[in-house]
Design a protein around this motif. Structure first.
Motif, PDB file in Angstrom:
ATOM      1  N   ILE A  51      18.139  67.255 -57.165  1.00 25.62           N
ATOM      2  CA  ILE A  51      18.632  65.892 -57.392  1.00 25.62           C
ATOM      3  C   ILE A  51      20.132  65.903 -57.600  1.00 25.62           C
ATOM      4  O   ILE A  51      20.865  65.117 -56.991  1.00 25.62           O
ATOM      5  CB  ILE A  51      17.897  65.240 -58.581  1.00 25.62           C
ATOM      6  CG1 ILE A  51      16.457  64.919 -58.179  1.00 25.62           C
ATOM      7  CG2 ILE A  51      18.621  63.984 -59.057  1.00 25.62           C
ATOM      8  CD1 ILE A  51      15.550  64.534 -59.339  1.00 25.62           C
ATOM      9  N   VAL A  52      20.610  66.794 -58.431  1.00 23.39           N
ATOM     10  CA  VAL A  52      22.050  66.900 -58.697  1.00 23.39           C
ATOM     11  C   VAL A  52      22.802  67.261 -57.416  1.00 23.39           C
ATOM     12  O   VAL A  52      23.847  66.678 -57.107  1.00 23.39           O
ATOM     13  CB  VAL A  52      22.325  67.935 -59.818  1.00 23.39           C
ATOM     14  CG1 VAL A  52      23.806  68.243 -59.935  1.00 23.39           C
ATOM     15  CG2 VAL A  52      21.768  67.424 -61.141  1.00 23.39           C
TER      16      VAL A  52
ATOM     17  N   TYR B  17       9.229  74.158 -61.703  1.00 24.73           N
ATOM     18  CA  TYR B  17       9.387  73.200 -60.608  1.00 24.73           C
ATOM     19  C   TYR B  17      10.276  72.033 -61.017  1.00 24.73           C
ATOM     20  O   TYR B  17      11.063  71.530 -60.221  1.00 24.73           O
ATOM     21  CB  TYR B  17       8.024  72.694 -60.121  1.00 24.73           C
ATOM     22  CG  TYR B  17       7.202  73.768 -59.464  1.00 24.73           C
ATOM     23  CD1 TYR B  17       7.635  74.387 -58.289  1.00 24.73           C
ATOM     24  CD2 TYR B  17       6.001  74.187 -60.003  1.00 24.73           C
ATOM     25  CE1 TYR B  17       6.891  75.385 -57.683  1.00 24.73           C
ATOM     26  CE2 TYR B  17       5.252  75.184 -59.399  1.00 24.73           C
ATOM     27  CZ  TYR B  17       5.699  75.776 -58.239  1.00 24.73           C
ATOM     28  OH  TYR B  17       4.965  76.769 -57.640  1.00 24.73           O
ATOM     29  N   ILE B  18      10.169  71.606 -62.272  1.00 21.42           N
ATOM     30  CA  ILE B  18      11.007  70.514 -62.755  1.00 21.42           C
ATOM     31  C   ILE B  18      12.470  70.928 -62.730  1.00 21.42           C
ATOM     32  O   ILE B  18      13.326  70.161 -62.297  1.00 21.42           O
ATOM     33  CB  ILE B  18      10.564  70.068 -64.163  1.00 21.42           C
ATOM     34  CG1 ILE B  18       9.210  69.360 -64.063  1.00 21.42           C
ATOM     35  CG2 ILE B  18      11.604  69.159 -64.797  1.00 21.42           C
ATOM     36  CD1 ILE B  18       8.579  69.052 -65.408  1.00 21.42           C
ATOM     37  N   ALA B  19      12.764  72.134 -63.170  1.00 21.28           N
ATOM     38  CA  ALA B  19      14.147  72.620 -63.156  1.00 21.28           C
ATOM     39  C   ALA B  19      14.680  72.673 -61.728  1.00 21.28           C
ATOM     40  O   ALA B  19      15.822  72.277 -61.459  1.00 21.28           O
ATOM     41  CB  ALA B  19      14.231  73.994 -63.815  1.00 21.28           C
ATOM     42  N   SER B  20      13.850  73.136 -60.799  1.00 21.07           N
ATOM     43  CA  SER B  20      14.244  73.210 -59.391  1.00 21.07           C
ATOM     44  C   SER B  20      14.477  71.808 -58.830  1.00 21.07           C
ATOM     45  O   SER B  20      15.459  71.558 -58.120  1.00 21.07           O
ATOM     46  CB  SER B  20      13.156  73.933 -58.604  1.00 21.07           C
ATOM     47  OG  SER B  20      13.444  73.904 -57.230  1.00 21.07           O
TER      48      SER B  20
ATOM     49  N   ILE C  44      18.655  62.488 -65.582  1.00 14.01           N
ATOM     50  CA  ILE C  44      18.807  63.856 -65.058  1.00 14.01           C
ATOM     51  C   ILE C  44      20.254  64.115 -64.702  1.00 14.01           C
ATOM     52  O   ILE C  44      20.816  65.168 -65.033  1.00 14.01           O
ATOM     53  CB  ILE C  44      17.880  64.076 -63.838  1.00 14.01           C
ATOM     54  CG1 ILE C  44      16.415  64.082 -64.292  1.00 14.01           C
ATOM     55  CG2 ILE C  44      18.233  65.362 -63.093  1.00 14.01           C
ATOM     56  CD1 ILE C  44      15.415  63.955 -63.162  1.00 14.01           C
ATOM     57  N   LEU C  45      20.880  63.159 -64.044  1.00 15.99           N
ATOM     58  CA  LEU C  45      22.285  63.311 -63.670  1.00 15.99           C
ATOM     59  C   LEU C  45      23.168  63.418 -64.908  1.00 15.99           C
ATOM     60  O   LEU C  45      24.056  64.274 -64.977  1.00 15.99           O
ATOM     61  CB  LEU C  45      22.720  62.149 -62.773  1.00 15.99           C
ATOM     62  CG  LEU C  45      22.033  62.101 -61.404  1.00 15.99           C
ATOM     63  CD1 LEU C  45      22.324  60.777 -60.710  1.00 15.99           C
ATOM     64  CD2 LEU C  45      22.446  63.278 -60.540  1.00 15.99           C
ATOM     65  N   ALA C  46      22.913  62.570 -65.899  1.00 18.04           N
ATOM     66  CA  ALA C  46      23.701  62.606 -67.131  1.00 18.04           C
ATOM     67  C   ALA C  46      23.523  63.929 -67.874  1.00 18.04           C
ATOM     68  O   ALA C  46      24.494  64.494 -68.392  1.00 18.04           O
ATOM     69  CB  ALA C  46      23.316  61.432 -68.035  1.00 18.04           C
ATOM     70  N   GLU C  47      22.279  64.441 -67.901  1.00 13.56           N
ATOM     71  CA  GLU C  47      22.011  65.726 -68.560  1.00 13.56           C
ATOM     72  C   GLU C  47      22.774  66.864 -67.898  1.00 13.56           C
ATOM     73  O   GLU C  47      23.039  67.887 -68.522  1.00 13.56           O
ATOM     74  CB  GLU C  47      20.508  66.027 -68.526  1.00 13.56           C
ATOM     75  CG  GLU C  47      19.688  65.134 -69.434  1.00 13.56           C
ATOM     76  CD  GLU C  47      18.198  65.211 -69.156  1.00 13.56           C
ATOM     77  OE1 GLU C  47      17.775  66.001 -68.278  1.00 13.56           O
ATOM     78  OE2 GLU C  47      17.450  64.456 -69.811  1.00 13.56           O
ATOM     79  N   ASN C  48      23.120  66.673 -66.638  1.00 12.11           N
ATOM     80  CA  ASN C  48      23.849  67.696 -65.889  1.00 12.11           C
ATOM     81  C   ASN C  48      25.312  67.339 -65.700  1.00 12.11           C
ATOM     82  O   ASN C  48      26.003  67.967 -64.899  1.00 12.11           O
ATOM     83  CB  ASN C  48      23.160  67.909 -64.535  1.00 12.11           C
ATOM     84  CG  ASN C  48      21.835  68.627 -64.691  1.00 12.11           C
ATOM     85  OD1 ASN C  48      21.804  69.841 -64.788  1.00 12.11           O
ATOM     86  ND2 ASN C  48      20.751  67.878 -64.764  1.00 12.11           N
ATOM     87  N   GLY C  49      25.776  66.318 -66.411  1.00  8.59           N
ATOM     88  CA  GLY C  49      27.187  65.937 -66.367  1.00  8.59           C
ATOM     89  C   GLY C  49      27.623  65.341 -65.045  1.00  8.59           C
ATOM     90  O   GLY C  49      28.787  65.441 -64.671  1.00  8.59           O
ATOM     91  N   VAL C  50      26.700  64.710 -64.332  1.00 12.50           N
ATOM     92  CA  VAL C  50      26.988  64.142 -63.018  1.00 12.50           C
ATOM     93  C   VAL C  50      26.765  62.634 -63.070  1.00 12.50           C
ATOM     94  O   VAL C  50      25.876  62.157 -63.765  1.00 12.50           O
ATOM     95  CB  VAL C  50      26.060  64.750 -61.943  1.00 12.50           C
ATOM     96  CG1 VAL C  50      26.319  64.143 -60.578  1.00 12.50           C
ATOM     97  CG2 VAL C  50      26.228  66.253 -61.896  1.00 12.50           C
ATOM     98  N   GLY C  51      27.570  61.902 -62.306  1.00  7.56           N
ATOM     99  CA  GLY C  51      27.341  60.474 -62.170  1.00  7.56           C
ATOM    100  C   GLY C  51      27.893  59.640 -63.288  1.00  7.56           C
ATOM    101  O   GLY C  51      27.659  58.447 -63.347  1.00  7.56           O
ATOM    102  N   GLN C  52      28.631  60.259 -64.190  1.00  5.56           N
ATOM    103  CA  GLN C  52      29.233  59.502 -65.274  1.00  5.56           C
ATOM    104  C   GLN C  52      30.630  59.090 -64.875  1.00  5.56           C
ATOM    105  O   GLN C  52      31.396  59.876 -64.326  1.00  5.56           O
ATOM    106  CB  GLN C  52      29.279  60.345 -66.546  1.00  5.56           C
ATOM    107  CG  GLN C  52      27.894  60.723 -67.028  1.00  5.56           C
ATOM    108  CD  GLN C  52      27.956  61.658 -68.214  1.00  5.56           C
ATOM    109  OE1 GLN C  52      29.022  62.112 -68.607  1.00  5.56           O
ATOM    110  NE2 GLN C  52      26.813  61.950 -68.794  1.00  5.56           N
TER     111      GLN C  52
END
Length: 102
Positions: free
Chosen positions: A57-58, A49-52, A83-91
């Protein structure tokens, strides 16, 4: 020796009897046949569920809605940013702020 059709739930160890109640005798016997003698770890479903949630969020991040996402998912804005940074988003391409001293 009993064949698959002659085995009943009572022939199995107690932990496997509980599994029979969840997935059925045939599935338990297939698992035993395939993984017999091995230990198997079943992760808690929370991790799925956390992964989903993180994917959602991304996908719904628009560059400015950190607070909205935090409230919707009952997280802090700091965690949303992580979470965004871990997925390369929002930087940002170039970080603004203090200059390095030489």
């Amino acid at each position: 020796m009993k064949t698959e059709h002659q085995i009943c739930t009572g022939d199995l160890p107690r932990d496997l009897q509980e599994l029979v109640g969840i997935i059925g005798l045939k599935a338990v016997l297939q698992l035993c046949s395939h993984y017999g003698g091995e230990r198997i770890y079943f992760p808690r479903t929370r991790s799925f569920y956390i992964a989903s949630r993180d994917r959602e969020i991304v996908a719904t991040f628009n560059g400015r809605n950190h607070l909205e996402l935090a409230r919707r998912h009952k997280l802090t804005t700091t965690r949303i940013r992580q979470i965004l940074a871990e997925n390369g988003v929002g930087q940002k391409a170039g970080k603004k702020g203090r200059k390095k001293r030489s």
